[in-house]
Scaffold this active site. Structure first.
Site: not given
Ligand SMILES: C[C@](O)(C(=O)O)[C@H](CC(=O)O)C(=O)O
Ligand SMILES: [Mg+2]
Length: 297
Positions: A62, A126, A161
């Protein structure tokens, strides 16, 4: 049968009304359209579409590799399968304010009820890992203003956010949240809060709904719905939880197959064929076919 009969506009209006009720709304992350149906059937109030899950599904970390096209396509597939409102993770909005505006219109067309845009620098990380950075307040405000101005349905929820807590502390997060609300954010997602008191402090500072991210293995403790409701949180997401559960089960199943040479021992843990068909509403498709083939003039 097929997709939800509830229009995107009606889902957005219902989401707004539910938020106004002050009740805590629970949004588990759907890792595919089928799991969105399960979330609805189990009585949850909404479905979350996670960037982390979308990346992981593609076998990617991510870190801002997914594109708007990929996110919009998956959002549409998930959102149309449920009558619940879908809230999608739009990361940083995929670029500068002009790109953010296009992101909002594209996700609106995909049928989501809301989306969140974060204040991390590109490429994002993340929110629960170390080493992330955020843009300055002015840049963050411009993203949110562009997002709020771009929507055509006034009920599309634009959530801001902020990731600044992990970098500059709680006071900075509160200050940023206020500025994002002034810029037009309909709701605030304070990322990586340390404890309930921090959620409470953000809650007290702004006049809009506040989201809590109950992601596992992160920086926040996993508070219960009643703990979160008690401090006035409006939406709770469990973004990656269903994927983690499913992948945990898949891994145990594969290990058993290797060790035992068959999956016999695993069958009791599986969703049955009958249950899958029930979730898919197989019966309605049969009835449709029957009515077509028995139709006479
Ligand atoms: C909420 C989040 O942005 C996501 O993409 O689901 C993530 C979740 C995770 O990686 O645990 C985040 O908190 O950045
Ligand atoms: Mg995310």
């Amino acid at each position: 049968m097929l997709y939800s009969n509830v229009s995107a506009a009606d889902k957005r209006a219902a989401f707004r009304a539910e938020l106004a009720s002050g009740r805590l709304l629970r949004f588990p992350g759907a890792f595919n359209p089928l799991s969105a149906k399960l979330i609805e059937e189990k009585g949850f109030e909404g479905v979350y579409i996670s960037g982390a899950v979308l990346s992981a599904e593609l076998g990617l970390p991510d870190i801002g590799l997914t594109t708007l096209t990929e996110v919009a396509a998956r959002s549409q597939q998930i959102a149309r399968m449920t009558s619940l409102p879908a809230l999608v993770d739009a990361d940083t909005g995929f670029g500068e304010p002009m790109n953010v505006a296009r992101t909002v219109q594209t996700l609106e067309d995909a049928g989501v009820a809301g989306l969140h845009i974060e204040d991390q620098v590109n490429p994002k990380r993340c929110g629960h890992l170390d080493g992330k950075s955020v843009v300055d307040a002015d840049t963050a405000v411009k993203r949110i203003r562009a997002a709020a101005d771009a929507r055509r349905d006034p009920n599309l929820l634009i959530m801001a956010r902020t990731d600044i807590r992990a970098i500059d502390g709680l006071a900075a997060a509160i200050d940023r949240a206020k500025r994002l609300v002034d810029a037009g954010a309909d709701a605030i997602f304070p990322e990586a809060m340390r404890d309930l008191a921090e959620f409470e402090a953000v809650r007290a500072a702004v006049d809009v709904p506040v989201l809590a991210n109950m992601t596992e293995f992160g920086k926040s403790e996993l508070f219960s719905t009643s703990q979160l409701a008690d401090v006035g949180i409006n939406i709770v997401i469990y973004p990656v939880s269903l994927l983690r559960l499913a992948m945990g089960a898949a891994e145990r199943g594969l290990d058993a197959l290797v060790a035992e040479g068959s999956l016999n021992s695993q069958v009791p843990a599986m969703q049955t064929r009958a249950r899958l068909y029930e979730l898919l509403d197989y019966e309605a498709y049969n009835a449709f076919d029957t009515s077509v083939y028995t139709f006479t003039l």
